[in-house]
Write an enzyme that holds these catalytic residues in place. Structure first.
Site, PDB file in Angstrom:
ATOM      1  N   ARG A 208       1.927  -0.202   7.842  1.00  0.00           N
ATOM      2  CA  ARG A 208       2.316  -1.604   7.667  1.00  0.00           C
ATOM      3  C   ARG A 208       2.629  -2.218   9.028  1.00  0.00           C
ATOM      4  O   ARG A 208       2.219  -3.342   9.336  1.00  0.00           O
ATOM      5  CB  ARG A 208       3.541  -1.694   6.742  1.00  0.00           C
ATOM      6  CG  ARG A 208       3.227  -1.295   5.307  1.00  0.00           C
ATOM      7  CD  ARG A 208       4.387  -1.619   4.371  1.00  0.00           C
ATOM      8  NE  ARG A 208       5.431  -0.612   4.349  1.00  0.00           N
ATOM      9  CZ  ARG A 208       5.568   0.300   3.379  1.00  0.00           C
ATOM     10  NH1 ARG A 208       4.724   0.340   2.374  1.00  0.00           N
ATOM     11  NH2 ARG A 208       6.559   1.167   3.416  1.00  0.00           N
ATOM     12  N   ASP A 296      -5.053  -0.754  -1.038  1.00  0.00           N
ATOM     13  CA  ASP A 296      -4.227   0.465  -1.051  1.00  0.00           C
ATOM     14  C   ASP A 296      -4.088   0.969  -2.489  1.00  0.00           C
ATOM     15  O   ASP A 296      -3.000   0.910  -3.068  1.00  0.00           O
ATOM     16  CB  ASP A 296      -2.855   0.156  -0.431  1.00  0.00           C
ATOM     17  CG  ASP A 296      -1.983   1.399  -0.329  1.00  0.00           C
ATOM     18  OD1 ASP A 296      -2.537   2.514  -0.322  1.00  0.00           O
ATOM     19  OD2 ASP A 296      -0.750   1.248  -0.253  1.00  0.00           O
ATOM     20  N   CYS A 336      -5.351   7.644  -0.892  1.00  0.00           N
ATOM     21  CA  CYS A 336      -4.266   8.632  -0.895  1.00  0.00           C
ATOM     22  C   CYS A 336      -4.646   9.845  -1.740  1.00  0.00           C
ATOM     23  O   CYS A 336      -3.790  10.623  -2.142  1.00  0.00           O
ATOM     24  CB  CYS A 336      -2.956   8.012  -1.369  1.00  0.00           C
ATOM     25  SG  CYS A 336      -3.014   7.401  -3.046  1.00  0.00           S
TER      26      CYS A 336
HETATM   27  N1  SAH Z   1       0.563  -0.915  -0.867  1.00  0.00           N
HETATM   28  C1  SAH Z   1       1.754  -0.627  -1.646  1.00  0.00           C
HETATM   29  C2  SAH Z   1       1.586   0.602  -2.522  1.00  0.00           C
HETATM   30  C3  SAH Z   1       0.449   0.524  -3.532  1.00  0.00           C
HETATM   31  S1  SAH Z   1       0.613   1.656  -4.858  1.00  0.00           S
HETATM   32  C4  SAH Z   1       2.934  -0.510  -0.708  1.00  0.00           C
HETATM   33  O1  SAH Z   1       2.756  -0.451   0.517  1.00  0.00           O
HETATM   34  O2  SAH Z   1       4.064  -0.484  -1.206  1.00  0.00           O
HETATM   35  C5  SAH Z   1      -0.720   1.258  -5.908  1.00  0.00           C
HETATM   36  C6  SAH Z   1      -0.509   0.021  -6.780  1.00  0.00           C
HETATM   37  O3  SAH Z   1      -1.737  -0.228  -7.468  1.00  0.00           O
HETATM   38  C7  SAH Z   1       0.523   0.142  -7.888  1.00  0.00           C
HETATM   39  O4  SAH Z   1       1.463  -0.902  -7.737  1.00  0.00           O
HETATM   40  C8  SAH Z   1      -0.229  -0.032  -9.208  1.00  0.00           C
HETATM   41  O5  SAH Z   1       0.479  -0.815 -10.154  1.00  0.00           O
HETATM   42  C9  SAH Z   1      -1.442  -0.775  -8.748  1.00  0.00           C
HETATM   43  N2  SAH Z   1      -2.677  -0.614  -9.544  1.00  0.00           N
HETATM   44  C10 SAH Z   1      -3.210   0.524 -10.028  1.00  0.00           C
HETATM   45  N3  SAH Z   1      -4.418   0.286 -10.588  1.00  0.00           N
HETATM   46  C11 SAH Z   1      -4.659  -1.052 -10.431  1.00  0.00           C
HETATM   47  C12 SAH Z   1      -5.745  -1.900 -10.769  1.00  0.00           C
HETATM   48  N4  SAH Z   1      -6.840  -1.415 -11.357  1.00  0.00           N
HETATM   49  N5  SAH Z   1      -5.663  -3.209 -10.447  1.00  0.00           N
HETATM   50  C13 SAH Z   1      -4.554  -3.694  -9.821  1.00  0.00           C
HETATM   51  N6  SAH Z   1      -3.504  -2.932  -9.466  1.00  0.00           N
HETATM   52  C14 SAH Z   1      -3.553  -1.622  -9.768  1.00  0.00           C
END
Ligand code: SAH
Length: 392
Positions: A208, A296, A336
């Site tokens: 970040r 992400d 990840c």
């Molecule tokens: N970038 C964030 C972490 C992301 S975790 C940070 O730095 O804090 C992954 C996220 O993807 C989760 O919040 C989950 O709710 C979301 N997610 C999972 N599948 C998804 C989809 N198909 N469309 C949108 N969001 C999704």
């Protein structure tokens, strides 16, 4: 003390200090060790190899954690391991409010996760061995850190180890409201009891910060935003506008709260509750464009069996994101999935760029934060990788 004997020729990884011993490498088990019990590991000729924790219900039948035959694996041993891990973090990131204090195998404690959020600790016990030591670990953490509370969070990985779901407050009084933590001078609300993982994606902290200098004056899409941590960094670094896109309404609500908490004017951000795969297609059809897109996603590859499907998923979102970027736009894209190597991920991005008909250059690499270290003897711990791509 129970002993496991390996098959002939199967001892080399253990001698080279790799912690995982698969069921197929084991010739026989002497004694009847319970799940989570410490066992001695010996080569087929009886030669000493290591101490390991045993789990008859896991494909990873034993996890080695100590290679010294003379050591006594008792309470003092584990207390020392915990103290050493905490000391390493103190040396690496002194004063950080939110940090991972214990990262399982990488810190010589298989299956144990300890995250610190200010005065509070969030723990996970992901293997039978970690589960068996739960009470002791909690006691030692209380003695070593005098926390305000210790909360356990469940994780799907426990199922692969044959462990039931487990969550609870094992010490003190957890915060009733989401807790405010400071990361690199920015404020974040963390829900320790209901958030994903242990509440916050600490593994992305350095990334970040690394992305922030590329955000000034940009129109940013933060896809898979969770609680909007990348968005907070982007606006603090002068981005014009950020969209947080996620399927989780709770995460998006906390994302809005985070943006307000850091004092950004509401006309600089927007939240969209939608599936990324679908929403990117909607925008493609509308001809919508961005200057910087962050992708992400959660772990798509949860087993070898679904690796092909996961690969298609990564390609799909990256192909679409490339289509939505203005000339010269940036794509910060992450995986990840431990099963997707950096090399494979780069190949997926290559395929995505070909399909999108866009030239893209790698101008940066991303890794998990240093409080998620990787033992050289255990490269499997390196699960988070990412690329910064500059589109032509
Ligand atoms: N970038 C964030 C972490 C992301 S975790 C940070 O730095 O804090 C992954 C996220 O993807 C989760 O919040 C989950 O709710 C979301 N997610 C999972 N599948 C998804 C989809 N198909 N469309 C949108 N969001 C999704």
């Amino acid at each position: 003390m129970a002993t496991i004997f390996l098959k002939p020729g199967k001892d080399k990884p253990v001698r080279q200090r790799h912690p995982w011993i698969f069921s197929g490498a084991i010739a026989r088990v002497e004694g009847a060790p319970a799940a989570g019990e410490a066992v001695a590991v010996r080569a087929s000729d009886g030669r000493w190899l290591a101490w390991a924790e045993y789990n008859p219900r896991s494909q990873i039948r034993a996890r080695a954690f100590c290679w010294d035959a003379q050591v006594e694996v008792d309470e003092a041993f584990w207390r020392e391991r915990l103290a050493a891990s905490i000391a390493r973090r103190d040396a690496l990131m002194p004063g950080a409010e939110a940090r991972r204090l214990v990262f399982a195998e990488s810190d010589g404690m298989p299956g144990l996760i300890v995250d610190q959020y200010g005065q509070h600790l969030v723990v996970q016990f992901l293997t039978a061995g970690a589960e068996a030591r739960k009470r002791m670990v909690v006691q030692h953490l209380v003695q070593l850190l005098s926390p305000a509370s210790i909360i356990e969070r469940d994780d799907p990985m426990r199922r692969k180890e044959g462990l039931p779901p487990s969550e609870g407050v094992w010490y003190g009084q957890p915060p009733a409201e989401p807790l405010t933590i400071i990361e690199n001078g920015l404020k974040f609300l963390v829900d320790l009891r209901a958030g994903q993982k242990t509440g916050f994606y600490l593994d992305q902290a350095a990334n970040r910060a690394a992305l922030a200098p590329h955000c000034a004056g940009k129109e940013v899409l933060n896809a898979f935003s969770y609680t909007g941590a990348f968005a907070v960094y982007a606006l603090a670094a002068g981005a014009d506008h950020v969209i947080n896109l996620d399927t989780s309404r709770d995460a998006l609500a906390l994302a809005d709260a985070n943006l307000r908490l850091n004092g950004f004017s509401p006309d600089r951000w927007q939240r969209i509750e939608a599936d990324v795969f679908r929403q990117l297609r909607v925008w493609r059809d509308e001809g919508r464009q961005f200057d910087l897109i962050i992708l992400d996603p959660p772990k798509f590859a949860t087993s070898r069996g679904n690796l092909p499907r996961a690969t298609r998923g990564y390609k799909d979102i990256n192909w679409l994101a490339m289509r939505l970027l203005r000339p010269g736009g940036l794509l910060a894209t992450f995986s990840c999935s431990g099963l997707v190597s950096q090399d494979l991920f780069q190949k997926i991005l290559f395929g995505a760029a070909l399909d999108a008909g866009r030239d893209a250059r790698i101008v940066g690499h991303f890794r998990q934060a240093p409080d998620h270290p990787v033992l050289l003897t255990f490269p499997e711990a390196a699960y988070l990788k990412g690329f910064l791509l500059q589109l032509a």
